[in-house]
Motif scaffolding. Sequence first.
Motif, PDB file in Angstrom:
ATOM      1  N   ILE A   1       2.262  -2.741   3.954  1.00  4.68           N
ATOM      2  CA  ILE A   1       1.421  -3.772   3.493  1.00  4.68           C
ATOM      3  C   ILE A   1       0.269  -4.001   4.279  1.00  4.68           C
ATOM      4  O   ILE A   1       0.264  -3.535   5.331  1.00  4.68           O
ATOM      5  CB  ILE A   1       2.343  -5.160   3.238  1.00  4.68           C
ATOM      6  CG1 ILE A   1       2.922  -5.668   4.560  1.00  4.68           C
ATOM      7  CG2 ILE A   1       3.597  -4.876   2.390  1.00  4.68           C
ATOM      8  CD1 ILE A   1       3.495  -7.024   4.458  1.00  4.68           C
ATOM      9  N   MET A   2      -0.760  -4.455   3.465  1.00  2.00           N
ATOM     10  CA  MET A   2      -1.876  -4.680   4.181  1.00  2.00           C
ATOM     11  C   MET A   2      -2.384  -6.197   3.736  1.00  2.00           C
ATOM     12  O   MET A   2      -2.243  -6.593   2.954  1.00  2.00           O
ATOM     13  CB  MET A   2      -3.219  -3.711   3.439  1.00  2.00           C
ATOM     14  CG  MET A   2      -4.473  -3.847   4.068  1.00  2.00           C
ATOM     15  SD  MET A   2      -5.794  -2.806   3.511  1.00  2.00           S
ATOM     16  CE  MET A   2      -5.221  -1.302   4.272  1.00  2.00           C
TER      17      MET A   2
ATOM     18  N   MET B   1      -3.561  -5.273  10.766  1.00  2.00           N
ATOM     19  CA  MET B   1      -4.105  -5.320   9.352  1.00  2.00           C
ATOM     20  C   MET B   1      -3.066  -4.729   8.473  1.00  2.00           C
ATOM     21  O   MET B   1      -2.893  -5.019   7.476  1.00  2.00           O
ATOM     22  CB  MET B   1      -5.426  -4.579   9.252  1.00  2.00           C
ATOM     23  CG  MET B   1      -6.121  -4.673   7.726  1.00  2.00           C
ATOM     24  SD  MET B   1      -7.667  -4.069   7.694  1.00  2.00           S
ATOM     25  CE  MET B   1      -7.617  -2.564   8.488  1.00  2.00           C
ATOM     26  N   VAL B   2      -2.330  -3.513   9.074  1.00  2.00           N
ATOM     27  CA  VAL B   2      -1.161  -3.004   8.215  1.00  2.00           C
ATOM     28  C   VAL B   2       0.006  -3.141   8.822  1.00  2.00           C
ATOM     29  O   VAL B   2       0.275  -3.014  10.276  1.00  2.00           O
ATOM     30  CB  VAL B   2      -1.575  -1.456   8.079  1.00  2.00           C
ATOM     31  CG1 VAL B   2      -0.497  -0.786   7.293  1.00  2.00           C
ATOM     32  CG2 VAL B   2      -3.000  -1.443   7.461  1.00  2.00           C
TER      33      VAL B   2
ATOM     34  N   ARG C   1     -11.115  -8.316   1.045  1.00  2.00           N
ATOM     35  CA  ARG C   1     -11.505  -6.872   1.819  1.00  2.00           C
ATOM     36  C   ARG C   1     -10.351  -7.167   2.893  1.00  2.00           C
ATOM     37  O   ARG C   1      -9.742  -8.418   3.434  1.00  2.00           O
ATOM     38  CB  ARG C   1     -12.784  -7.214   2.305  1.00  2.00           C
ATOM     39  CG  ARG C   1     -13.972  -7.232   1.498  1.00  2.00           C
ATOM     40  CD  ARG C   1     -14.221  -6.188   0.911  1.00  2.00           C
ATOM     41  NE  ARG C   1     -14.717  -4.988   2.084  1.00  2.00           N
ATOM     42  CZ  ARG C   1     -14.688  -3.814   1.896  1.00  2.00           C
ATOM     43  NH1 ARG C   1     -14.560  -3.134   0.563  1.00  2.00           N
ATOM     44  NH2 ARG C   1     -15.021  -2.983   2.708  1.00  2.00           N
ATOM     45  N   PRO C   2     -10.092  -6.006   3.438  1.00  2.00           N
ATOM     46  CA  PRO C   2      -9.019  -6.180   4.807  1.00  2.00           C
ATOM     47  C   PRO C   2      -9.308  -6.802   5.783  1.00  2.00           C
ATOM     48  O   PRO C   2     -10.565  -7.010   6.230  1.00  2.00           O
ATOM     49  CB  PRO C   2      -9.032  -4.474   4.831  1.00  2.00           C
ATOM     50  CG  PRO C   2      -9.541  -3.726   3.873  1.00  2.00           C
ATOM     51  CD  PRO C   2     -10.564  -4.743   3.120  1.00  2.00           C
ATOM     52  N   THR C   3      -8.482  -7.430   6.485  1.00  2.00           N
ATOM     53  CA  THR C   3      -8.656  -8.539   7.427  1.00  2.00           C
ATOM     54  C   THR C   3      -7.844  -8.359   8.468  1.00  2.00           C
ATOM     55  O   THR C   3      -6.324  -7.927   8.402  1.00  2.00           O
ATOM     56  CB  THR C   3      -8.464  -9.842   6.899  1.00  2.00           C
ATOM     57  OG1 THR C   3      -9.112 -10.843   8.156  1.00  2.00           O
ATOM     58  CG2 THR C   3      -7.389 -10.396   6.295  1.00  2.00           C
TER      59      THR C   3
ATOM     60  N   THR D   1       0.717  -1.331  -0.076  1.00  2.00           N
ATOM     61  CA  THR D   1       0.191  -0.031   0.097  1.00  2.00           C
ATOM     62  C   THR D   1       1.001   1.241  -0.039  1.00  2.00           C
ATOM     63  O   THR D   1       0.346   2.164  -0.171  1.00  2.00           O
ATOM     64  CB  THR D   1      -0.969   0.126   1.045  1.00  2.00           C
ATOM     65  OG1 THR D   1      -0.053  -0.005   2.577  1.00  2.00           O
ATOM     66  CG2 THR D   1      -1.863  -1.241   1.243  1.00  2.00           C
ATOM     67  N   GLY D   2       2.241   1.100   0.281  1.00  2.00           N
ATOM     68  CA  GLY D   2       2.996   2.232   0.125  1.00  2.00           C
ATOM     69  C   GLY D   2       4.463   2.135  -0.002  1.00  2.00           C
ATOM     70  O   GLY D   2       4.831   0.908   0.775  1.00  2.00           O
TER      71      GLY D   2
END
Length: 127
Positions: free
Chosen positions: A99-100, A67-68, A108-110, A12-13
């Motif tokens: 990272i996610m 989660m992240v 979906r995010p978990t 994610t970044g």
Amino acid sequence: MEAEDNVVWVVTGVDDFELCNLGEARWEDDQSDDLIADEARESSSVQCTPGRSVTVKTNFVSKRGGMVLECNQMLLVPAWDDAMNACRNRRLAQGKISIMALDAKKRRPTRNIPQWFIDKINGGGDN
């Protein structure tokens, strides 16, 4: 992890990557004639050359309930320190990757991260 644990990781970044100690690196100097052969005393400059040992130091910071993950990394190379009269690791580069965790089926995010993975990034576990 997708098949076994139902988790997929996505980047994610990618932030704050930089070369460090450039003032000491003397990249433009071509004064290799006076270098001592021993790698530890090879140079007081911070640089990476083919065949040179590089140490990667990584630590993880958990965010948003696990989660992240922020993965902070540093590349270290041995360099001679005249003040200490010894070789020590000096930072060559550093950066941060975020990272996610996603549910592999729902995408979906978990927060359902397997315990073995948490143990592994915290320096433990045998997996």
